[in-house]
Motif scaffolding. Structure first.
Motif, PDB file in Angstrom:
ATOM      1  N   GLU A 134      -6.902  11.419   5.192  1.00 30.69           N
ATOM      2  CA  GLU A 134      -6.244  12.294   4.212  1.00 30.69           C
ATOM      3  C   GLU A 134      -5.025  11.596   3.632  1.00 30.69           C
ATOM      4  O   GLU A 134      -4.761  11.662   2.426  1.00 30.69           O
ATOM      5  CB  GLU A 134      -5.855  13.629   4.875  1.00 30.69           C
ATOM      6  N   ILE A 138      -4.511  10.401  -0.623  1.00 34.36           N
ATOM      7  CA  ILE A 138      -3.375  10.660  -1.504  1.00 34.36           C
ATOM      8  C   ILE A 138      -2.708   9.353  -1.904  1.00 34.36           C
ATOM      9  O   ILE A 138      -2.366   9.124  -3.067  1.00 34.36           O
ATOM     10  CB  ILE A 138      -2.331  11.552  -0.800  1.00 34.36           C
ATOM     11  N   MET A 156      -4.472   7.699  -4.723  1.00 36.25           N
ATOM     12  CA  MET A 156      -4.223   8.346  -6.027  1.00 36.25           C
ATOM     13  C   MET A 156      -2.870   7.933  -6.583  1.00 36.25           C
ATOM     14  O   MET A 156      -2.745   7.556  -7.743  1.00 36.25           O
ATOM     15  CB  MET A 156      -4.210   9.868  -5.859  1.00 36.25           C
ATOM     16  N   ASN A 175       8.699   9.920  -9.721  1.00 37.45           N
ATOM     17  CA  ASN A 175       8.222  11.284  -9.521  1.00 37.45           C
ATOM     18  C   ASN A 175       8.641  11.686  -8.107  1.00 37.45           C
ATOM     19  O   ASN A 175       8.257  11.039  -7.131  1.00 37.45           O
ATOM     20  CB  ASN A 175       6.698  11.349  -9.676  1.00 37.45           C
ATOM     21  N   ARG A 176       9.429  12.748  -8.019  1.00 37.55           N
ATOM     22  CA  ARG A 176      10.012  13.102  -6.721  1.00 37.55           C
ATOM     23  C   ARG A 176       8.963  13.378  -5.652  1.00 37.55           C
ATOM     24  O   ARG A 176       9.196  13.135  -4.475  1.00 37.55           O
ATOM     25  CB  ARG A 176      10.941  14.299  -6.875  1.00 37.55           C
ATOM     26  N   PHE A 177       7.803  13.875  -6.066  1.00 32.01           N
ATOM     27  CA  PHE A 177       6.790  14.209  -5.064  1.00 32.01           C
ATOM     28  C   PHE A 177       6.143  12.941  -4.521  1.00 32.01           C
ATOM     29  O   PHE A 177       5.832  12.842  -3.337  1.00 32.01           O
ATOM     30  CB  PHE A 177       5.762  15.172  -5.645  1.00 32.01           C
ATOM     31  N   ARG A 232      13.607  23.544   5.178  1.00 33.24           N
ATOM     32  CA  ARG A 232      12.215  23.780   4.820  1.00 33.24           C
ATOM     33  C   ARG A 232      12.034  23.730   3.313  1.00 33.24           C
ATOM     34  O   ARG A 232      11.040  23.253   2.794  1.00 33.24           O
ATOM     35  CB  ARG A 232      11.765  25.141   5.340  1.00 33.24           C
ATOM     36  N   TYR A 237      10.152  21.443  -1.720  1.00 37.59           N
ATOM     37  CA  TYR A 237       9.821  21.873  -3.073  1.00 37.59           C
ATOM     38  C   TYR A 237      10.439  20.963  -4.136  1.00 37.59           C
ATOM     39  O   TYR A 237      10.199  21.145  -5.322  1.00 37.59           O
ATOM     40  CB  TYR A 237      10.251  23.321  -3.282  1.00 37.59           C
ATOM     41  N   GLY A 238      11.231  20.020  -3.691  1.00 36.21           N
ATOM     42  CA  GLY A 238      11.752  19.039  -4.643  1.00 36.21           C
ATOM     43  C   GLY A 238      12.873  19.538  -5.524  1.00 36.21           C
ATOM     44  O   GLY A 238      13.210  18.902  -6.514  1.00 36.21           O
ATOM     45  N   PHE A 266      11.474  18.586 -13.743  1.00 46.09           N
ATOM     46  CA  PHE A 266      10.824  19.090 -12.536  1.00 46.09           C
ATOM     47  C   PHE A 266       9.404  19.539 -12.855  1.00 46.09           C
ATOM     48  O   PHE A 266       8.444  19.164 -12.172  1.00 46.09           O
ATOM     49  CB  PHE A 266      11.640  20.249 -11.954  1.00 46.09           C
ATOM     50  N   GLU A 321       7.038  16.564 -13.493  1.00 41.85           N
ATOM     51  CA  GLU A 321       6.652  15.855 -12.279  1.00 41.85           C
ATOM     52  C   GLU A 321       5.668  16.689 -11.464  1.00 41.85           C
ATOM     53  O   GLU A 321       4.688  16.185 -10.917  1.00 41.85           O
ATOM     54  CB  GLU A 321       7.902  15.512 -11.443  1.00 41.85           C
ATOM     55  N   LEU A 322       5.947  17.969 -11.414  1.00 45.69           N
ATOM     56  CA  LEU A 322       5.066  18.874 -10.683  1.00 45.69           C
ATOM     57  C   LEU A 322       3.653  18.831 -11.254  1.00 45.69           C
ATOM     58  O   LEU A 322       2.664  18.700 -10.530  1.00 45.69           O
ATOM     59  CB  LEU A 322       5.617  20.297 -10.791  1.00 45.69           C
ATOM     60  N   ILE A 329       1.421  15.662 -10.606  1.00 47.55           N
ATOM     61  CA  ILE A 329       0.730  15.673  -9.319  1.00 47.55           C
ATOM     62  C   ILE A 329      -0.377  16.716  -9.316  1.00 47.55           C
ATOM     63  O   ILE A 329      -1.493  16.472  -8.868  1.00 47.55           O
ATOM     64  CB  ILE A 329       1.718  15.996  -8.179  1.00 47.55           C
ATOM     65  N   PHE A 352      -4.350  16.117  -8.348  1.00 49.64           N
ATOM     66  CA  PHE A 352      -4.989  16.801  -7.225  1.00 49.64           C
ATOM     67  C   PHE A 352      -6.131  17.695  -7.699  1.00 49.64           C
ATOM     68  O   PHE A 352      -7.213  17.706  -7.118  1.00 49.64           O
ATOM     69  CB  PHE A 352      -3.969  17.640  -6.455  1.00 49.64           C
ATOM     70  N   ARG A 358      -4.670  18.050   3.941  1.00 51.92           N
ATOM     71  CA  ARG A 358      -3.442  18.769   4.286  1.00 51.92           C
ATOM     72  C   ARG A 358      -2.303  18.528   3.293  1.00 51.92           C
ATOM     73  O   ARG A 358      -1.472  19.409   3.084  1.00 51.92           O
ATOM     74  CB  ARG A 358      -2.988  18.400   5.695  1.00 51.92           C
ATOM     75  N   PHE A 359      -2.277  17.349   2.688  1.00 52.89           N
ATOM     76  CA  PHE A 359      -1.172  17.076   1.769  1.00 52.89           C
ATOM     77  C   PHE A 359      -1.350  17.845   0.458  1.00 52.89           C
ATOM     78  O   PHE A 359      -0.387  18.330  -0.136  1.00 52.89           O
ATOM     79  CB  PHE A 359      -1.039  15.576   1.526  1.00 52.89           C
ATOM     80  N   ILE A 360      -2.599  17.957   0.048  1.00 54.13           N
ATOM     81  CA  ILE A 360      -2.865  18.733  -1.159  1.00 54.13           C
ATOM     82  C   ILE A 360      -2.585  20.206  -0.892  1.00 54.13           C
ATOM     83  O   ILE A 360      -1.962  20.895  -1.709  1.00 54.13           O
ATOM     84  CB  ILE A 360      -4.321  18.518  -1.620  1.00 54.13           C
ATOM     85  N   PHE A 376       0.965  20.858  -1.006  1.00 50.24           N
ATOM     86  CA  PHE A 376       1.496  20.836  -2.372  1.00 50.24           C
ATOM     87  C   PHE A 376       1.211  22.157  -3.088  1.00 50.24           C
ATOM     88  O   PHE A 376       1.974  22.567  -3.966  1.00 50.24           O
ATOM     89  CB  PHE A 376       0.899  19.668  -3.155  1.00 50.24           C
ATOM     90  N   VAL A 390       3.944  24.482  -3.029  1.00 48.95           N
ATOM     91  CA  VAL A 390       4.969  24.222  -4.033  1.00 48.95           C
ATOM     92  C   VAL A 390       4.609  24.944  -5.323  1.00 48.95           C
ATOM     93  O   VAL A 390       5.424  25.660  -5.915  1.00 48.95           O
ATOM     94  CB  VAL A 390       5.116  22.708  -4.297  1.00 48.95           C
TER      95      VAL A 390
END
Lengths: 295, 295
Positions: free
Chosen positions: A156, A160, A163, A223-225, B129, B133-134, B153, B156-157, B160, B164, B224-226, B229, B232
DNA sequence: CATATATTTCTTATGTATAAAAAACAGGGG
DNA sequence: CCCCTGTTTTTTATACATAAGAAATATATG
């Protein structure tokens, strides 16, 4: 209560600064030192007081002059310069990667705090931050579960990573000649060549160079992410390979050569070449990691 | 000390369970209730004790029987069923999106804790936590900086998000006929059509459906990373549009139609159509968000 | 003996305290 | 008036305390 690790780190750094001075020379102003050391003036003053107490410097009215070369043994040991939260990170990684934890293991805040010898607050805070690495998961009103440093995790992660990295690498094809990035790429190539020339002695330096290299590529279009995801990658490589040294020298040598090939491809501005070089490197890195996880 | 929000939530839920019983009927066992309510047996017992104290149920030896229909007014108010940490989330979002904070604003843990009326520990944990969300960034030994809910923001969001989501959507082209996902897609289409038919009255239900739809698409090949995200994205849409209701009905109607078009494309198994429909929707969502940020 | 309830123990969620570090403020000299 | 040092005020990092909730253990009942 808060530990004085900032002070100790600053103290050690100050020793280096003082070493560059001559006997009897005046020290820079508190403000200048503040900037150099990257801490607050409050801490600078505490350091200066410590130096004075040890007779390394002497206060004369409103100025301080150096009156004795500080000894290396005056330095605080490395461990004492790490904030508790940083120490916890290391302890936790060790706990995790040394195999004390198998997938599905429940993580108990209290128990970890006891084991690491810190307050539960700190463990809790660490786990909250660590969550982003995708290795643990929280259950409401209960503890955390360790999901395991497994092949699934690696796959996983690399999906990412591929990509993101392909995206950045491709952007180089359209990067104007005048971009300052090209210069940084040159510097990066030099660093790689240098390391390669001395690979037998310095192969352990690769981990840090690797991280810098991939961050540079990503920096074409910030890109912050993506940047945040690089922390994940850096963590994985830093810690995993710290506990798994098999074939380290060979592994790193291969990776360096792949980096150099990628640099060449980037400079060619040819998307197809870039794609090929980038994918080659990522595939190889993935296979290496997988092999290493499977033992 | 810990609040009893779990108890209050369970109490409210228990009212619904009791309502389905007849007068004089015996209640399920503690263990059965535990499973139904999703809390520990300890909490179940506390709830039962509360019910008994109010005369809603009566203990007879080792069984409890219902002896009075609970009134709706016995319910604890919604606010009291939210853990402090959840309340803080809402408070913080309001603080942020109501415009008390402009890009670059420093975030002060103590001040926020005072403002929200909670302990600093909680604020600190929340910020840790929330970092993912950046929108905020931590500076060593100092506070946090709010980076701003800006166009940057959003861009960039969406960069990604596009990567995805296109990745997941494309995988549908190769998905076998027998996959259970197709059935879920059918259900999803039905839910969209239903909402569309009653759009004037129910347009506010879209936000939740939207999140479920995108999570379903991603579920073709879990990563899990997607998934992380998507939290977010969900956060951004949930809160941002909660404080920015302009054109909500029209916005949502357009999005529903785009979803339906995407569903059709997915079912066609044609990569080109999927790409087109997916990109169309994402572009439109991005533009809507950007317009809304710019006011 | 299985399953239910009663009791005890352990863990988490949240509040409070405090030393270290940062930041703000204040006076003084060039 | 700018920059320096001395002093005071704020804020963060960390420890510790405790009620609520979860889990484990013991006891009872059919």
């Amino acid at each position: 209560m808060r530990t004085d690790t900032t002070f100790k780190r600053a103290f050690n750094d100050m020793i280096e600064i003082i070493r560059t001075l001559d006997l009897g020379e005046e020290l820079p102003s508190e403000n200048a030192l503040r900037a150099q050391l990257g801490v607050s003036r409050t801490t600078v003053r505490k350091v200066l007081a410590g130096m004075a107490a040890r007779g390394i410097i002497i206060s004369e009215g409103h100025r301080r002059i150096m009156c004795e070369q500080p000894q290396q043994k005056e330095r605080y040991p490395k461990e004492e310069t790490l904030a508790i939260s940083e120490q916890v990170e290391t302890s936790f990684m060790e706990w995790m990667l040394r195999g004390d934890a198998s997938p599905g293991t429940e993580i108990n805040e209290t128990e970890l705090a006891r084991k690491f010898g810190v307050a539960t607050t700190i463990v809790r805070e660490f786990l909250n931050r660590f969550q982003k690495y995708g290795l643990i998961e929280k259950r409401q009103n209960a503890g955390w579960v360790f999901k395991g440093f497994t092949a699934g995790f690696a796959l996983e992660l690399f999906e990412i990573r591929e990509m993101f990295e392909m995206r950045s690498a491709r952007l180089f094809a359209a990067l104007p000649d005048g971009s300052p990035i090209w210069k940084q790429i040159q510097v990066m190539r030099a660093a790689h060549l240098e390391l390669l020339a001395d690979i037998d002695a310095r192969y352990q330096d690769f981990s840090e160079l690797d991280s810098r290299f991939h961050r540079l590529i990503t920096a074409v279009a910030p890109n912050r992410f993506i940047e945040s995801f690089q922390d994940v990658i850096a963590m994985v490589f830093h810690y995993h390979y710290q506990w798994n040294k098999r074939d380290e020298r060979a592994r790193n040598e291969v990776a360096i050569k792949e980096h150099l090939a990628l640099i060449e491809a980037l400079e060619s501005r040819n998307v197809a070449s870039i794609d090929r070089a980038c994918r080659l490197h990522l595939t190889s890195a993935r296979e290496t990691l997988l092999r290493s996880i499977m033992q």
